[in-house]
Structures are given as structure tokens and as C-alpha cells.
Design a protein around this motif. Structure first.
Motif, short mmCIF file in Angstrom:
data_model
loop_
_atom_site.label_atom_id
_atom_site.label_comp_id
_atom_site.label_asym_id
_atom_site.label_seq_id
_atom_site.Cartn_x
_atom_site.Cartn_y
_atom_site.Cartn_z
N ASP A 70 0.86 -1.10 -0.27
CA ASP A 70 -0.22 0.47 0.15
C ASP A 70 1.05 1.13 0.07
N LEU A 71 1.98 1.38 -0.17
CA LEU A 71 3.02 2.19 -0.35
C LEU A 71 3.46 3.09 -1.64
N LEU A 72 2.84 4.52 -1.48
CA LEU A 72 2.40 5.21 -2.62
C LEU A 72 4.16 6.04 -3.13
N PRO A 73 4.37 6.52 -4.45
CA PRO A 73 5.06 6.77 -4.57
C PRO A 73 5.58 8.02 -4.18
N SER A 74 4.42 9.18 -3.99
CA SER A 74 4.94 9.62 -2.71
C SER A 74 5.12 9.60 -1.61
N ASP A 75 4.70 8.74 -0.36
CA ASP A 75 6.00 8.58 0.05
C ASP A 75 7.04 7.77 0.96
N VAL A 76 7.57 7.71 -0.59
CA VAL A 76 8.83 8.03 -1.30
C VAL A 76 9.63 8.69 -1.00
N ILE A 77 9.08 9.77 -1.58
CA ILE A 77 10.48 10.71 -2.42
C ILE A 77 9.74 12.57 -2.02
N GLY A 78 7.99 12.17 -1.62
CA GLY A 78 7.17 13.71 -0.69
C GLY A 78 5.74 13.78 -1.17
N LEU A 79 5.60 15.22 -0.70
CA LEU A 79 4.61 15.59 -1.07
C LEU A 79 4.41 16.64 -0.66
N HIS A 80 3.56 18.34 -1.29
CA HIS A 80 3.17 18.75 -0.81
C HIS A 80 2.20 18.46 -0.16
N VAL A 81 1.79 19.02 1.58
CA VAL A 81 0.14 19.56 2.29
C VAL A 81 0.22 20.59 2.40
N TYR A 82 -1.29 21.08 2.90
CA TYR A 82 -1.32 22.63 3.07
C TYR A 82 -2.03 22.42 4.16
N ASN A 83 -1.31 23.56 4.25
CA ASN A 83 -0.61 24.48 6.11
C ASN A 83 -2.02 25.32 6.43
N GLN A 84 -2.96 24.83 7.32
CA GLN A 84 -4.09 25.64 7.47
C GLN A 84 -3.76 26.57 8.30
N ARG A 85 -2.33 26.18 8.72
CA ARG A 85 -2.14 27.67 10.44
C ARG A 85 -2.43 29.46 9.14
N THR A 86 -1.16 28.32 7.77
CA THR A 86 -0.38 29.51 6.74
C THR A 86 -0.93 29.17 5.52
N GLN A 87 -2.12 28.73 5.97
CA GLN A 87 -2.89 28.35 4.62
C GLN A 87 -2.10 28.54 3.58
N GLU A 88 -0.40 27.66 3.20
CA GLU A 88 -0.17 27.83 2.30
C GLU A 88 0.25 26.33 2.20
N PHE A 89 1.20 25.31 0.99
CA PHE A 89 1.51 24.56 0.45
C PHE A 89 2.56 24.33 0.68
N GLU A 90 3.08 23.54 1.82
CA GLU A 90 3.92 23.30 1.91
C GLU A 90 5.17 21.91 1.24
N LEU A 91 5.76 21.28 1.37
CA LEU A 91 7.29 20.81 0.97
C LEU A 91 7.08 19.17 1.81
N ARG A 92 6.82 18.40 2.31
CA ARG A 92 7.02 17.96 3.64
C ARG A 92 8.02 16.38 2.68
N LYS A 93 9.95 16.59 2.62
CA LYS A 93 9.98 15.67 2.26
C LYS A 93 10.24 14.22 1.91
N GLY A 94 10.35 13.28 1.21
CA GLY A 94 10.16 11.98 1.92
C GLY A 94 11.40 11.38 2.33
N PRO A 95 11.90 10.05 2.56
CA PRO A 95 13.21 9.59 3.36
C PRO A 95 13.81 9.92 2.45
N VAL A 96 13.49 9.81 0.78
CA VAL A 96 14.94 9.56 0.10
C VAL A 96 15.24 10.26 0.19
#
Length: 312
Positions: A70-96
Motif C-alpha cells: 500500500d506504499l505510494l510514490p509520494s511516501d518515497v519522494i514526498g509531497l506538498h501538504v496544505y498548512n491550515q495555519r499559514t494557508q499555504e502548501f508546504e513541501l514534506r520531503k520523503g525519506p529519499v
């Protein structure tokens, strides 16, 4: 100076890993050649400890990723997540994003997730939602898989296998090795005492020096002959690729550099060829009944003439 530091690195790793100096040397060779390593062995053989030991000995960052269905590519390389406090998307780097990544049981992930490693292994970068980010230049992927368990696994495609410089196996070892393991790990793990021997920036500098190691025409011809032999051997359906031929050159340069030489000998090529070619060749269906890939690579080494004299 570089050779003594590298020998110190190997000796430091030998204080943790028992009776596997040949495999450790090939792992360091892969690091110098900017390659990646596939460890195929049974569970509990020390694959994770080997990866951790290398990361600590080079003072690098270490991440371990357990590959599952059930692992996804985003679990490997990372993805952008929405920060409700800053109302901006932030990069969450993956373990790679690490100097040493342990891709544990890589063949348990789907081909889609396995492909998430392709760009990072080949180009030392990842692309997340159209944004390309660099990875550490000395980044090394150590992937593991169980050779006897096939249920719930997805065999690595040839394109993925071709990106692993070496395929290694640790094995059980001798009875004396077993006794030493019992004594060495009786009270505490020697891994906890490993101090950095070399920095990742120094590794990057050595990787550049490796490319300057001289390769004579005779050795070039030997590499070409070995490559061609994998394509014409009666038991082989698919031989090694041009990318693998270049990898053979780089790893032979790295082996020579590790030995303290500024030129490549045919023995350097012979020393790395089995670990480089075994997982890249594909046997015919008929040949699979009679020989293994390891036996074929040995047959190729015995059949291809070795240059007798080497001029630098």
C-alpha cells in the motif's frame, strides 16, 4: 591519504559486520562509483545493520523505508501538504532525501511505487508536482529483498535492476563467524560505538577523483569483450546494456582507486564483474533448467581472454 582513510572506513565497518569484508569492500566501491546496491538475502542476515553502519561511518543521514503493497510514490519522494495555519502548501520531503536510504523489502511494493526511486537513483534528483529538487550527491540506495519468498511480491523490472550497480549477498558465514557474532553482540551492539571516519563532502570529492583514474585501451577492450560475451553466450537471452558497460567501467575505476592505484588493471574489472552482471543478464527458459546467472558470469570470465600486459 585517501586510501588510508578508505581502509579506515572499511576497518571501522568490519568491527560491526563479522566476516564480510569482501561485501563491505564492494559496498564502498559502489559508493565511490556513485552506484546503488541490491542486497538479496534471507531475513536476519545483517542487511539493515550493514546500511546503518555505513551511514554512521560516513557521518551521513540515514533513512529506512519499509516497502509494502500500500506504499505510494509520494511516501518515497514526498509531497506538498496544505498548512491550515499559514494557508499555504508546504513541501514534506520523503525519506529519499538522505545520504543512505535503506529500501527494505523493495519487491513488496507495487511497480508504481518502485518507479518512484528511478529518477532519484539515476539523476540524484526528484520531481514533486513539477518541481525538481536535488538529492545529496553521495546519496546511496541500499535495497533488500528475500530470494525465497514470492507471495505478495512484485519482481523488480529490468529497468529497475539495471540501476543497481551491484547485487550482493551476505550469507551465513563460518562457524567462527557465528562465534564472533555471539561474543561481539553479547552485551551491546558495536554499532553504537561507530564514529564517522569520513564526511559526505569528502566522499563527493573522492567520487570526482575516481573518474580521473586512467583506463588503457587494453582494459577498454576487455570491458567491451565482456559486455559482448554476455550478449552472445548460448545460455543468455538478454545481455548487459550500454549503461551497465559504463557502470562496469566506473566500478573498475573505483576498485582501482580503493586499492590506491591511479590506473585500472584487468583484475579490477574481474573483481567487480560478477556482482555487476549477475542480476542484469536474463537466461533463456531452457538454460534456467541447467545453470544459474552466477555460473554463467563465471563462464564468461573464463572464456574472455584477459590482457596480459597493462601499460599506463
Amino acid at each position: 591519504m585517501a586510501q588510508s582513510t578508505l581502509e579506515h572506513l572499511i576497518a571501522s565497518m568490519n568491527r560491526v559486520i563479522v566476516g564480510k569484508e569482501d561485501q563491505i569492500r564492494l559496498l564502498v566501491t559502489a559508493l565511490l562509483a556513485r552506484g546503488h546496491v541490491l542486497l538479496e538475502d534471507l531475513p536476519g542476515m545483517g542487511k539493515t545493520v550493514l546500511a546503518k553502519t555505513l551511514a554512521q561511518a560516513i557521518g551521513g543521514t540515514y533513512n529506512r523505508l519499509q516497502f509494502t503493497a500500500d506504499l505510494l510514490p509520494s511516501d518515497v519522494i514526498g509531497l506538498h501538504v496544505y498548512n491550515q495555519r499559514t494557508q499555504e502548501f508546504e513541501l514534506r520531503k520523503g525519506p529519499v532525501f538522505a545520504d543512505v536510504l535503506l529500501a527494505d523489502e523493495i519487491n513488496r511494493a507495487t511497480p508504481r511505487t518502485q518507479s518512484g526511486l528511478l529518477e532519484s537513483m539515476e539523476e540524484r534528483q526528484v520531481t514533486i508536482e513539477g518541481i525538481t529538487l536535488p538529492l545529496p550527491s553521495s546519496m546511496l540506495v541500499i535495497a533488500t529483498q528475500n530470494p525465497i519468498e514470492s507471495e505478495g511480491t512484485y519482481p523488480l523490472p529490468e529497468a529497475q535492476l539495471d540501476r543497481f550497480l551491484f547485487k550482493l549477498s551476505l550469507g551465513y558465514g563460518t562457524q567462527e563467524d557465528a562465534r564472533e557474532i555471539l561474543r561481539r553482540f553479547r552485551s551491546e551492539s558495536p554499532l553504537e560505538k561507530i564514529e564517522p571516519v569520513i564526511s559526505t563532502s569528502e566522499i563527493a570529492a573522492l567520487q570526482r577523483e575516481v573518474t580521473l583514474v586512467h583506463v588503457s585501451k587494453a582494459v577498454e577492450d576487455y570491458i567491451i569483450d565482456l559486455t559482448e560475451a554476455t550478449r552472445t553466450h548460448r545460455s543468455v537471452e538478454v545481455g548487459i546494456s550500454p549503461r551497465a558497460m559504463l557502470a562496469l567501467l566506473r566500478s573498475a575505476q573505483a576498485a582501482a582507486f580503493l586499492a590506491g592505484r591511479t590506473y585500472v588493471l584487468p583484475d579490477d574489472v574481474k573483481g567487480v564483474f560478477p556482482s555487476l552482471a549477475t542480476h542484469r543478464i536474463r537466461l533463456s527458459m531452457e538454460a534456467e533448467l541447467h545453470v544459474t546467472e552466477s555460473e554463467v558470469t563465471q563462464q564468461i570470465l573464463q572464456s574472455v581472454p584477459v590482457p596480459v600486459e597493462e601499460s599506463v
